[in-house]
Design an enzyme around this catalytic site. Structure first.
Site, short mmCIF file in Angstrom:
data_model
loop_
_atom_site.label_atom_id
_atom_site.label_comp_id
_atom_site.label_asym_id
_atom_site.label_seq_id
_atom_site.Cartn_x
_atom_site.Cartn_y
_atom_site.Cartn_z
N GLU A 197 -14.17 -5.21 4.65
CA GLU A 197 -12.87 -4.60 4.92
C GLU A 197 -11.84 -5.69 4.70
OE1 GLU A 197 -10.75 -2.58 4.54
OE2 GLU A 197 -10.87 -1.14 6.19
N HIS A 208 -10.53 0.81 -3.00
CA HIS A 208 -11.90 0.84 -2.51
C HIS A 208 -12.89 1.41 -3.52
CE1 HIS A 208 -10.48 -0.13 1.45
NE2 HIS A 208 -9.90 1.03 1.68
N ALA A 211 0.25 0.38 6.28
CA ALA A 211 0.75 0.97 7.50
C ALA A 211 1.12 -0.16 8.47
CB ALA A 211 -0.31 1.88 8.13
N HIS A 215 -10.53 7.17 1.14
CA HIS A 215 -9.13 7.06 0.69
C HIS A 215 -9.01 5.94 -0.32
CE1 HIS A 215 -9.55 4.10 3.91
NE2 HIS A 215 -8.65 3.39 3.24
N SER A 232 -15.31 1.07 5.13
CA SER A 232 -14.29 1.61 6.04
C SER A 232 -14.36 3.14 6.11
CB SER A 232 -12.89 1.18 5.60
OG SER A 232 -12.46 1.90 4.46
N ASP A 292 -4.64 -0.71 -1.69
CA ASP A 292 -5.97 -0.52 -1.16
C ASP A 292 -6.77 0.03 -2.34
OD1 ASP A 292 -7.18 -0.91 1.35
OD2 ASP A 292 -7.08 1.21 1.87
N LYS A 298 -6.93 -4.91 -3.20
CA LYS A 298 -7.69 -5.49 -2.09
C LYS A 298 -8.73 -4.50 -1.55
CE LYS A 298 -4.18 -4.05 1.16
NZ LYS A 298 -4.96 -2.98 1.81
N CYS A 344 -2.37 -2.63 7.56
CA CYS A 344 -2.24 -3.56 6.45
C CYS A 344 -0.95 -4.37 6.47
CB CYS A 344 -2.44 -2.82 5.13
SG CYS A 344 -4.16 -2.29 4.95
N ASP A 376 0.78 -1.26 0.00
CA ASP A 376 0.00 0.00 0.00
C ASP A 376 0.81 1.30 0.00
OD1 ASP A 376 -1.90 -1.97 0.23
OD2 ASP A 376 -2.92 -1.12 1.96
C1 VGL Z 1 -4.91 0.91 5.62
C2 VGL Z 1 -6.35 2.06 6.98
C3 VGL Z 1 -7.37 1.93 6.06
C4 VGL Z 1 -3.53 0.38 5.37
C5 VGL Z 1 -5.92 0.76 4.68
O1 VGL Z 1 -3.13 0.23 4.19
O2 VGL Z 1 -2.81 0.11 6.37
N1 VGL Z 1 -5.14 1.54 6.76
N2 VGL Z 1 -7.13 1.28 4.92
ZN ZN Z 2 -8.47 1.33 3.26
#
Ligand code: VGL
Ligand code: ZN
Length: 193
Positions: free
Chosen positions: A108, A59, A136, A76, A65, A57, A101, A140, A15
């Site tokens: 989620e 979405h 993060a 995001h 989320s 990510d 993903k 993830c 990510d």
């Molecule tokens: C993530 C919060 C929401 C990540 C993804 O990639 O860690 N964190 N969506």
């Molecule tokens: Zn996300």
């Protein structure tokens, strides 16, 4: 620890997207600092003929989320938007395998394995060891590492190439402790042979 990268290995970059970097919709503090380090890992893995994966990510606009849909995050990484692009400074090779993903509104998926073909893809290439870095640490990266361990891969966490959200101070440190407790090995660039 000295680690020699070879064909049975895979690098998984988690990510590293514009929205998770400073200036993005859900910035991870100092998230962009992972980029030069990951570029060095990418170069080493490419030279060794190892597999290279990048998760993203991805979405839909009405993903669960998002706060507006009952979740805890601002919107995001919406499919096809600039914020969902890989960070422009990340040097992904053209043959990197992209894993999208959390693509369904009602699910989620923090882990790169959830609802994707990542496990099957790694297995079909004979991958035994995975090396995970990116964003993060406390979401993830953590979920991806724990799933990889669950599926029997030997897992290395690239501690010099991860950054966390730290909604609560210490979340990233605790996430790293949990990954290590479950069997992940912490390494840095200097551990590569
Ligand atoms: C993530 C919060 C929401 C990540 C993804 O990639 O860690 N964190 N969506
Ligand atoms: Zn996300």
């Amino acid at each position: 620890m000295k680690v020699k990268i070879g064909k049975g290995d895979a690098l998984i970059v988690v990510d590293v997207q514009r929205d998770f970097c400073p200036g993005g919709a859900l910035p991870v503090p100092r998230g962009d600092e992972v980029i030069p380090v990951l570029n060095e890992y990418l170069e080493r893995f490419r030279r060794a003929g190892a597999a290279i994966y990048a998760t993203r990510d991805w979405h839909p606009p009405n993903h669960k989320s998002f706060r507006e849909y009952g979740g805890e995050w601002p919107p995001h990484c919406i499919q096809g938007t600039e914020g969902a692009e890989f960070h422009p400074n990340l040097k992904l090779p053209s043959d990197a395998l992209i894993i999208s993903k959390a693509t369904e509104p009602d699910k989620e998926a923090y882990s790169g394995f959830e609802g994707t073909n990542l496990k099957e893809s790694l297995e079909s290439r004979g991958v035994k060891r995975v090396f995970v870095g990116g964003l993060a640490t406390d979401y993830c990266v953590k979920s991806t590492v724990l799933d990889a361990l669950k599926y029997g891969f030997e897992v290395f966490l690239l501690v010099d190439a991860v950054r966390g959200v730290d909604l609560q101070p210490g979340d990233s440190e605790r996430a790293i402790e949990e990954m290590v407790r479950r069997g992940a090995k912490r390494i840095t660039l200097s551990d590569l042979e």
